[in-house]
Write a protein that holds these residues in place. Structure first.
Motif, short mmCIF file in Angstrom:
data_model
loop_
_atom_site.label_atom_id
_atom_site.label_comp_id
_atom_site.label_asym_id
_atom_site.label_seq_id
_atom_site.Cartn_x
_atom_site.Cartn_y
_atom_site.Cartn_z
N ASN A 6 -1.32 4.54 5.31
CA ASN A 6 -0.64 3.56 4.47
C ASN A 6 -0.58 4.13 3.05
O ASN A 6 -0.77 5.35 2.85
N ASN A 7 -0.31 3.28 2.09
CA ASN A 7 -0.31 3.69 0.69
C ASN A 7 -1.34 2.89 -0.10
O ASN A 7 -1.14 2.56 -1.27
N LEU A 8 -2.44 2.57 0.54
CA LEU A 8 -3.47 1.76 -0.10
C LEU A 8 -4.10 2.52 -1.26
O LEU A 8 -4.30 3.75 -1.18
N ASN A 9 -4.41 1.80 -2.31
CA ASN A 9 -5.05 2.41 -3.46
C ASN A 9 -6.13 1.48 -3.98
O ASN A 9 -6.50 0.50 -3.32
N ASN A 29 -4.69 7.72 2.64
CA ASN A 29 -4.30 6.68 1.70
C ASN A 29 -4.53 7.21 0.29
O ASN A 29 -4.63 8.43 0.07
N TYR A 44 -3.05 -0.03 10.67
CA TYR A 44 -2.71 1.36 10.41
C TYR A 44 -1.19 1.60 10.49
O TYR A 44 -0.44 0.79 11.04
N ASN A 49 -8.04 10.96 0.72
CA ASN A 49 -8.00 9.89 -0.26
C ASN A 49 -8.39 10.49 -1.62
O ASN A 49 -8.37 11.72 -1.80
#
Length: 526
Positions: A464-467, A488, A438, A511
């Motif tokens: 985070n910047n998860l995609n 995210n 995290y 999200n």
């Protein structure tokens, strides 16, 4: 004289010569019997003392049924051993009492130690013995070599008369309800090899007189409320192999005289109020296997002399105020299994020499100020099970060499400045139970094979910047208990997630998910 008086009285009372002859015969027989009866032996006196003590024990255990009513054969009683009297070799006496873990509800002061003066060993550990430590025990047993009373409910002070037990080799009084100081008279016991007063509510300082007990190999004073400084005189105990002073209120610096303890294997000083620098001289204790200094107020650098401690398996320095760089020399301690440096002020990079620590099982570096890249050499720590690098300033990508750490159970990388993708190799760690990364700058999709081992319980990747889509492998990950993926850019249909019978917390808010998640778990969704 008494016999003569009785004879005269009875003969005077007799009315016939025949009766006088009968009475005289009876008196003579009684006289011979009285003269023939020997005085009670020491063994009989000892047995009598034990039977008197047994009579005071509440609900004696079945093992003491062998302590019969006779005082003539005590050497076969349970827990009793006999031997020859030191002064009178032909006489058998009781020498040892060994009654372990019988839950004896007894008192020591009910046992007549004055009678049992030939004892060489008293072992009564893990019972329910109450009352004070009787001074008579200390002053009546000049030949006592072993006194083991641990795990009881003995209270009061340790009496100063303990100095009379000059033959003692082992003295263990741990896990009792004592109060007061350690008597300075313990320093008179110069034959001691083992001294254990741990977890006994003792207060005051560690007596400097302990420096006289130069034959000690084990000294345990941990788990008390001892205060004051560590005596310089501890450095005189050159035969010490184990020194445990942890969980007290000791303060001041660690004396550099400890460098004289060249036989030391274990040094436990954790959970005190020790301050100052860690002495460089500790690096000369090359026999050390365990060194635990955590939970103090130590400052300054970790000595690079620790690189000499190549037999060390445990090094705990966490929860101090240590600063400076992590010495690369720590990588030379190739037998290390536990290295815990968390909660300090360490800075700089993680040494790439840590790749040599192939026996390491736990590495905790969290809550420091470590920065720079994580060396890919950490992927050589093939036996590691717990790796915690969280809450530092580490940057760059997570090394894909972590995929080599096939025994990993716990991986904490949160609270750093990692960027790039989460390596897909992490998803192939079959034993992984707790995965947290995290509060970083990670982007891209989560590894598609997360939870492929079916063991994952905690997944924390929020902030985070998860995609990209949720990994399809999560749909069948029935082991999940906690999932935190909020804040995210993860996309997709959340209704495709599976059923989680063990789930207690899930947060996927903020999200780009749509759909509705079924509520088939033990907790709820946030």
């Amino acid at each position: 004289m008494e016999f003569q008086r009785n004879k005269t009285m009875l003969l005077a009372m007799a009315t016939s010569p025949h009766l006088k002859l009968v009475l005289l015969a009876i008196l003579l027989a009684s006289f011979r019997q009285a003269m023939a009866a020997p005085p009670p032996s020491l063994l009989e006196e000892h047995a009598g003392a034990l039977l008197a003590w047994k009579a005071t024990i509440q609900s004696p255990p079945a093992q003491l049924q062998s302590w019969g009513n006779t005082t003539t054969r005590p050497c076969g009683w349970y827990g009793i051993k006999c031997g020859q009297h030191r002064a009178r070799r032909q006489e058998v006496v009781i020498t040892e009492i060994f009654l372990r873990g019988l839950r004896l509800r007894a008192r020591l002061d009910a046992l007549n130690f004055t009678v049992l003066h030939t004892l060489t060993s008293i072992r009564l550990p893990f019972n329910q013995i109450r009352g004070p430590f009787p001074p008579a025990l200390a002053s009546s047993l000049p030949n006592l070599r072993h006194l083991l009373l641990q795990g009881n409910k003995i209270s009061g002070e340790i009496p100063w008369q303990i100095k009379h037990l000059e033959s003692l080799v082992g003295l263990v009084l741990s896990e009792n309800h004592f109060f007061g100081h350690i008597p300075i008279e313990v320093g008179y016991l110069k034959k001691l090899t083992r001294l254990d007063f741990s977890s006994s509510n003792l207060t005051g300082t560690i007596p400097r007189s302990l420096g006289n007990c130069t034959k000690l190999t084990i000294l345990y004073l941990d788990g008390n409320q001892l205060s004051g400084l560590l005596p310089q005189e501890l450095g005189y105990l050159v035969r010490l192999q184990e020194l445990a002073l942890s969980s007290n209120k000791l303060m001041g610096s660690i004396p550099n005289t400890l460098e004289s303890l060249i036989n030391l294997i274990r040094l436990y000083l954790w959970d005190n109020q020790l301050s100052g620098h860690i002495p460089r001289e500790l690096g000369s204790l090359v026999t050390l296997q365990k060194l635990e200094l955590s939970g103090n107020k130590l400052i300054g650098p970790i000595p690079n002399t620790f690189g000499n401690l190549t037999k060390l398996t445990t090094l705990h320095l966490f929860d101090n105020q240590l600063s400076g760089h992590v010495p690369r020399e720590l990588g030379y301690m190739v037998n290390l299994e536990e290295l815990e440096l968390s909660e300090n002020k360490l800075m700089g990079s993680i040494p790439n020499t840590f790749g040599y620590l192939t026996n390491l099982i736990t590495l905790y570096l969290s809550y420091n100020q470590l920065s720079m890249l994580v060396p890919r050499e950490l992927g050589s720590m093939v036996n590691i099970e717990s790796l915690d690098l969280s809450d530092n300033k580490l940057m760059g990508s997570i090394p894909n060499s972590f995929g080599n750490l096939t025994k990993l159970i716990v991986l904490y990388l949160g609270g750093n400045q990692f960027s790039g993708h989460v390596p897909p190799e992490i998803g192939s760690l079959m034993d992984l139970i707790d995965l947290q990364f995290y509060s970083n700058n990670l982007f891209g999709a989560l590894p598609p094979n997360l939870c492929v081992g079916g063991m994952l319980e905690t997944l924390a990747a929020f902030d985070n910047n998860l995609n990209g889509p949720l990994p399809s492998s999560l749909a069948s990950c029935r082991s999940l208990v906690r999932v935190r993926l909020q804040r995210n850019q993860i996309e997709g249909d959340i209704s495709e997630m599976g059923l989680y019978p063990n789930m207690v917390y899930m947060d996927m808010s903020s999200n780009k998910l749509f759909g509705q998640l079924s509520y088939h778990w033990g907790g709820g969704m946030s």
